[in-house]
Design a protein around this motif. Structure first.
Motif, mmCIF file in Angstrom:
data_model
loop_
_atom_site.group_PDB
_atom_site.id
_atom_site.type_symbol
_atom_site.label_atom_id
_atom_site.label_comp_id
_atom_site.label_asym_id
_atom_site.label_seq_id
_atom_site.Cartn_x
_atom_site.Cartn_y
_atom_site.Cartn_z
ATOM 1 N N PRO A 216 105.389 6.738 5.175
ATOM 2 C CA PRO A 216 106.613 6.369 5.907
ATOM 3 C C PRO A 216 107.455 7.559 6.370
ATOM 4 O O PRO A 216 107.927 7.581 7.503
ATOM 5 C CB PRO A 216 107.380 5.508 4.913
ATOM 6 N N GLU A 217 107.626 8.551 5.475
ATOM 7 C CA GLU A 217 108.514 9.666 5.844
ATOM 8 C C GLU A 217 107.935 10.481 6.989
ATOM 9 O O GLU A 217 108.615 10.816 7.965
ATOM 10 C CB GLU A 217 108.763 10.585 4.618
ATOM 11 N N ALA A 218 106.657 10.814 6.854
ATOM 12 C CA ALA A 218 106.002 11.605 7.901
ATOM 13 C C ALA A 218 105.953 10.827 9.212
ATOM 14 O O ALA A 218 106.129 11.394 10.293
ATOM 15 C CB ALA A 218 104.588 11.979 7.458
ATOM 16 N N LEU A 219 105.760 9.518 9.118
ATOM 17 C CA LEU A 219 105.699 8.689 10.330
ATOM 18 C C LEU A 219 107.073 8.658 11.009
ATOM 19 O O LEU A 219 107.172 8.739 12.232
ATOM 20 C CB LEU A 219 105.235 7.273 9.981
ATOM 21 N N ARG A 220 108.126 8.563 10.199
ATOM 22 C CA ARG A 220 109.476 8.540 10.774
ATOM 23 C C ARG A 220 109.744 9.842 11.530
ATOM 24 O O ARG A 220 110.236 9.834 12.665
ATOM 25 C CB ARG A 220 110.526 8.340 9.672
ATOM 26 N N ALA A 221 109.386 10.958 10.938
ATOM 27 C CA ALA A 221 109.616 12.257 11.591
ATOM 28 C C ALA A 221 108.797 12.362 12.884
ATOM 29 O O ALA A 221 109.297 12.808 13.929
ATOM 30 C CB ALA A 221 109.238 13.381 10.626
ATOM 31 N N GLU A 222 107.562 11.931 12.800
ATOM 32 C CA GLU A 222 106.701 11.976 13.977
ATOM 33 C C GLU A 222 107.251 11.043 15.069
ATOM 34 O O GLU A 222 107.274 11.392 16.252
ATOM 35 C CB GLU A 222 105.285 11.533 13.551
ATOM 36 N N GLY A 223 107.694 9.877 14.666
ATOM 37 C CA GLY A 223 108.247 8.909 15.615
ATOM 38 C C GLY A 223 109.472 9.470 16.326
ATOM 39 O O GLY A 223 109.624 9.332 17.542
ATOM 40 N N GLU A 224 110.347 10.130 15.568
ATOM 41 C CA GLU A 224 111.557 10.710 16.184
ATOM 42 C C GLU A 224 111.187 11.786 17.187
ATOM 43 O O GLU A 224 111.756 11.875 18.277
ATOM 44 C CB GLU A 224 112.438 11.328 15.089
ATOM 45 N N LYS A 225 110.229 12.604 16.812
ATOM 46 C CA LYS A 225 109.791 13.691 17.709
ATOM 47 C C LYS A 225 109.311 13.103 19.043
ATOM 48 O O LYS A 225 109.728 13.531 20.118
ATOM 49 C CB LYS A 225 108.654 14.468 17.027
ATOM 50 N N TRP A 226 108.457 12.095 18.954
ATOM 51 C CA TRP A 226 107.899 11.526 20.185
ATOM 52 C C TRP A 226 108.940 10.721 20.958
ATOM 53 O O TRP A 226 108.926 10.713 22.193
ATOM 54 C CB TRP A 226 106.663 10.677 19.873
ATOM 55 N N TYR A 227 109.826 10.054 20.234
ATOM 56 C CA TYR A 227 110.877 9.301 20.924
ATOM 57 C C TYR A 227 111.678 10.251 21.816
ATOM 58 O O TYR A 227 111.910 9.991 22.999
ATOM 59 C CB TYR A 227 111.793 8.613 19.903
ATOM 60 N N ASN A 228 112.077 11.369 21.248
ATOM 61 C CA ASN A 228 112.866 12.331 22.025
ATOM 62 C C ASN A 228 112.078 12.891 23.199
ATOM 63 O O ASN A 228 112.611 13.104 24.283
ATOM 64 C CB ASN A 228 113.337 13.484 21.126
ATOM 65 N N TYR A 229 110.811 13.123 22.951
ATOM 66 C CA TYR A 229 109.965 13.651 24.026
ATOM 67 C C TYR A 229 109.912 12.671 25.204
ATOM 68 O O TYR A 229 110.163 13.041 26.360
ATOM 69 C CB TYR A 229 108.558 13.921 23.481
ATOM 70 N N PHE A 230 109.601 11.407 24.938
ATOM 71 C CA PHE A 230 109.478 10.430 26.022
ATOM 72 C C PHE A 230 110.834 10.183 26.696
ATOM 73 O O PHE A 230 110.896 9.913 27.890
ATOM 74 C CB PHE A 230 108.921 9.098 25.499
ATOM 75 N N ALA A 231 111.889 10.292 25.908
ATOM 76 C CA ALA A 231 113.212 9.991 26.468
ATOM 77 C C ALA A 231 113.736 11.133 27.333
ATOM 78 O O ALA A 231 114.614 10.921 28.178
ATOM 79 C CB ALA A 231 114.194 9.703 25.334
ATOM 80 N N THR A 232 113.206 12.348 27.154
ATOM 81 C CA THR A 232 113.797 13.494 27.863
ATOM 82 C C THR A 232 112.810 14.275 28.735
ATOM 83 O O THR A 232 113.231 14.996 29.634
ATOM 84 C CB THR A 232 114.402 14.489 26.848
ATOM 85 N N SER A 233 111.518 14.154 28.480
ATOM 86 C CA SER A 233 110.561 14.996 29.209
ATOM 87 C C SER A 233 110.579 14.701 30.712
ATOM 88 O O SER A 233 110.539 13.535 31.125
ATOM 89 C CB SER A 233 109.150 14.762 28.668
ATOM 90 N N PRO A 234 110.604 15.777 31.533
ATOM 91 C CA PRO A 234 110.554 15.570 32.990
ATOM 92 C C PRO A 234 109.284 14.829 33.426
ATOM 93 O O PRO A 234 109.277 14.187 34.468
ATOM 94 C CB PRO A 234 110.554 17.000 33.553
ATOM 95 N N ARG A 235 108.241 14.894 32.619
ATOM 96 C CA ARG A 235 106.979 14.201 32.974
ATOM 97 C C ARG A 235 107.188 12.707 33.153
ATOM 98 O O ARG A 235 106.460 12.049 33.891
ATOM 99 C CB ARG A 235 105.951 14.397 31.848
ATOM 100 N N PHE A 236 108.168 12.164 32.451
ATOM 101 C CA PHE A 236 108.376 10.712 32.517
ATOM 102 C C PHE A 236 109.622 10.343 33.326
ATOM 103 O O PHE A 236 110.066 9.208 33.296
ATOM 104 C CB PHE A 236 108.467 10.125 31.099
ATOM 105 N N ALA A 237 110.155 11.359 34.015
ATOM 106 C CA ALA A 237 111.406 11.124 34.745
ATOM 107 C C ALA A 237 111.232 10.013 35.780
ATOM 108 O O ALA A 237 112.069 9.109 35.896
ATOM 109 C CB ALA A 237 111.869 12.417 35.410
ATOM 110 N N ASP A 238 110.142 10.052 36.543
ATOM 111 C CA ASP A 238 109.926 9.032 37.573
ATOM 112 C C ASP A 238 109.870 7.639 36.966
ATOM 113 O O ASP A 238 110.417 6.679 37.512
ATOM 114 C CB ASP A 238 108.611 9.306 38.312
ATOM 115 N N MET A 239 109.177 7.549 35.846
ATOM 116 C CA MET A 239 109.036 6.245 35.195
ATOM 117 C C MET A 239 110.399 5.777 34.694
ATOM 118 O O MET A 239 110.724 4.590 34.783
ATOM 119 C CB MET A 239 108.026 6.366 34.041
ATOM 120 N N ARG A 240 111.202 6.736 34.177
ATOM 121 C CA ARG A 240 112.529 6.341 33.691
ATOM 122 C C ARG A 240 113.438 5.918 34.846
ATOM 123 O O ARG A 240 114.280 5.060 34.701
ATOM 124 C CB ARG A 240 113.167 7.488 32.903
#
Ligand code: SF4
Length: 629
Positions: A216-240
């Motif tokens: 659970p702990e490692a998954l939470r940390a990994e989840g937060e990392k990816w959440y921030n990536y998808f929410a901010t990365s320019p790669r997904f800007a068009d989709m956002r």
């Protein structure tokens, strides 16, 4: 061996004929081999829906299956819905979200199965306490939106609602199941299966906890990392920014749009711009509540508000809806197309199949192959917005010409006895909004997909046109992309929250505790695909005939930069590419049925006897059709 983390291992089975329900334990070995979601649903359907089953009979079953990432990993919002399709008579899966799957898991179940049929209209209330089968006579006849609002009023805000509209009740063969007003398990007529069971809706209360992941702990940390990536990365800007709404500009430019019933894949930019992402964005509004809030880092779906013929409405448009209800029918009036989108969702109609079927009728009218006497009112042909609106309603009501179109484009052309060469479908499933005459090898994906013409069954990794070389050369990349897509469907991941494939084994380990390579994980959907093919072969499929594309795609594009380019270089190119796919999958090279040794390699040798039987059945059919000496 320790049990896998990330599952409840609980399947909730409801029988509508008896009104009884029970919870069954899901076998650990099945989870090991089939992961969850889509692949697990295929295994269950293979075991429980015999070939030959009438899709609209009580013997058909409806599965709502989640994967191990559901409610545990950001973007794992999807639930697989599957049954035997009334449109194609093939096992069919469709995926929707956003809350239903995670809420089912929070209620304590990985899978919900509905079987039998009720005599009177009912709906289900599912929670951690079990199931209530409740009277839905007061809901029968309501739109999907009205039903959802009423059930939220009755059961409170913290529920997810899956509902059918009038189209599902009247067994329209491409009726949808609409989740939380907006998101549809759109394809294959699964709404008609629900309607045939007199099941108006399912309300799920997410009143418990999701299963515990292995780390659970490692998954939470990994989840937060990816959440921030998808929410901010320019790669997904068009989709956002646009979601998928800007895709018509692209498809029109590369000769892949479905404009005018796939007559004109390349359309001028100024025409496509009328339904572009920017045009749609001008109407964007902030919703009073945001259904994807909190759970999704990309949030591709945007509300727009528009007025059509004095009616103000809200809708969440997508490319497929805009392109099939708009470009395919030749209607480029933005407000009209958005209204069709809203109307189709409310009535519970698949926008792709509805658009394709109506576009086909408009083409018949253009060509003078059908007139007012049969349609029941004057139809001008492409671009006739009045006719599109009227036909959507008639289809959902199964009235007049609508009763014919409600059967889908293949059956409609057979009923009318004309226009078969203009009907764009594979195995009875209407084609989505991507004409394969713009990309090498995409037509192989349509031809070989287990469900018929689906754009979600793998794309070749090339952007070259079909004229660039043999389709066979890009089939391996299509097959890999098919595995990748289907693995995500099995994990419950949304395709638009696109974790790199190389990260999936790590996330899988954190959730389940099991070490698997990516290739090992890809075997789950390969197993499901093999079972789907055996099932189809034992039912009605003759792969050498039915793994094909519609005649329109074998003709060159009429205009534009790809003028003269067809989906394949020719008949030989098509057959060679399809055989290459059979070879890659370990299927019979010409008959397209999985070989017993392939099933052994995949660890499902128990299905080898069925595969041998399927091979014999297909051989006999091929001989009867004069394909073998
Ligand atoms: S990316 Fe879009 S479709 Fe996928 S979960 Fe987020 S809002 Fe829903």
């Amino acid at each position: 061996m320790p049990l896998l983390g990330g599952y409840h291992r609980r399947l909730l089975r409801v029988n509508l004929s008896t009104g009884k329900w029970r919870v069954e334990e899901i076998d650990e070995g099945d989870l090991e081999l089939f992961v969850g979601g889509k692949s697990l649903a295929y295994l269950l359907a293979y075991r429980e829906i015999p070939p030959g089953t009438d899709p609209l009979s009580p013997s058909n079953r409806l599965y709502f299956a989640t994967g191990p990432f559901s409610a545990l990993v950001p973007g794992a919002s999807k639930v697989t819905v599957m049954a035997k399709s009334p449109l194609t008579r093939l096992l069919h899966d469709s995926h929707a979200g956003d809350f239903f799957g995670p809420f089912l898991r929070r209620a304590g179940y990985d899978v919900l199965v509905v079987e039998g049929a009720s005599r009177d209209p009912v709906y289900l209330h599912v929670s951690s306490r079990g199931v209530e089968v409740l009277d839905a006579s007061g809901l029968w006849g309501l739109t999907t939106r009205e039903t959802t609002l009423e059930l939220r009023r009755r059961h409170g805000g913290r529920v997810s609602v899956a509902a059918v509209g009038p189209a599902g009740e009247r067994l329209v063969r491409f009726a949808t199941i609409v989740f939380d007003e907006e998101r549809a398990a759109g394809r294959g007529g699964l709404g008609a299966v629900m309607g045939s069971k007199r099941l108006k809706a399912i309300v799920v209360e997410g009143d418990g906890e999701p299963p515990r992941p292995a780390e659970p702990e490692a998954l939470r940390a990994e989840g937060e990392k990816w959440y921030n990536y998808f929410a901010t990365s320019p790669r997904f800007a068009d989709m956002r920014i646009y979601g998928t709404t800007n895709a018509l500009i692209y498809s029109a430019a590369v000769g892949m749009s479905p404009a005018y019933n796939f007559e004109t894949p390349s359309i001028p930019e100024d025409l496509a711009a009328k339904l572009s992402g920017d045009a749609i964005k001008e109407l964007e509004v902030e919703p009073p509540w945001f259904i994807h809030g909190g759970s999704c880092p990309v949030r591709c779906a945007r509300y727009v508000e528009a007025v059509y013929k004095g009616v103000r409405f809200r809708v969440k448009p997508e490319y497929e809806n805009l392109a099939m209800l708009g470009a395919a029918t030749g209607v480029f009036d933005r407000e009209a197309v958005l209204y069709f989108n809203r109307l189709a969702d409310d009535l519970g109609l698949d926008t792709i199949s509805a658009g394709a079927t109506i576009a086909w009728l408009l083409e018949l009218a253009e060509r003078g192959l059908i007139g007012e006497d049969e349609v029941g009112f004057p139809v001008k042909g492409f671009g006739d917005a009045e006719a599109v609106e009227r036909l959507l309603r008639l289809i959902a009501e199964r009235r007049g010409i609508g009763a014919v179109l409600a059967e889908g484009v293949k059956r409609a052309s057979e009923i009318l006895g004309r226009g078969g060469e203009l009907a764009v479908h594979v195995k009875g499933l209407e084609a989505p909004a991507w004409d394969p005459r713009g990309r090498r090898g995409l037509a192989v994906s349509y031809a070989t997909a287990d469900v018929g013409a689906s754009h979600l069954r793998g794309w070749p990794r090339t952007s070259e046109p079909p004229s660039a070389g043999p389709a066979k050369d890009v089939v391996a990349s299509m097959a890999r992309s098919r595995d990748d897509d289907a693995l995500r469907d099995s994990l419950s991941l949304c395709r638009f929250v696109s974790y790199p494939s190389s990260e999936l084994p790590k996330l899988y380990r954190l959730v389940t505790g099991a070490e698997r390579s990516l290739d090992e994980l890809y075997q789950a959907p390969q197993r499901a695909e093999a079972l789907a093919r055996i099932h189809a072969a034992l039912d009605w499929l003759l792969p050498p005939v039915h793994d094909d594309v519609p005649p329109k795609w074998m003709k060159g594009q009429p205009t534009g930069p790809l003028k003269g380019v067809a989906a394949f270089l020719g008949e030989d190119d098509k057959r060679e590419a399809i055989r290459e796919y059979y070879r890659l999958r370990g299927w019979h090279e010409t008959l397209g049925v999985p070989l017993p040794e392939t099933l052994e390699r995949l660890g499902i040798a128990w299905a080898a006897g069925d595969a041998e039987r399927a091979l014999r059945v297909v051989e006999e059919r091929a001989r009867a059709a004069g394909l073998l000496g």
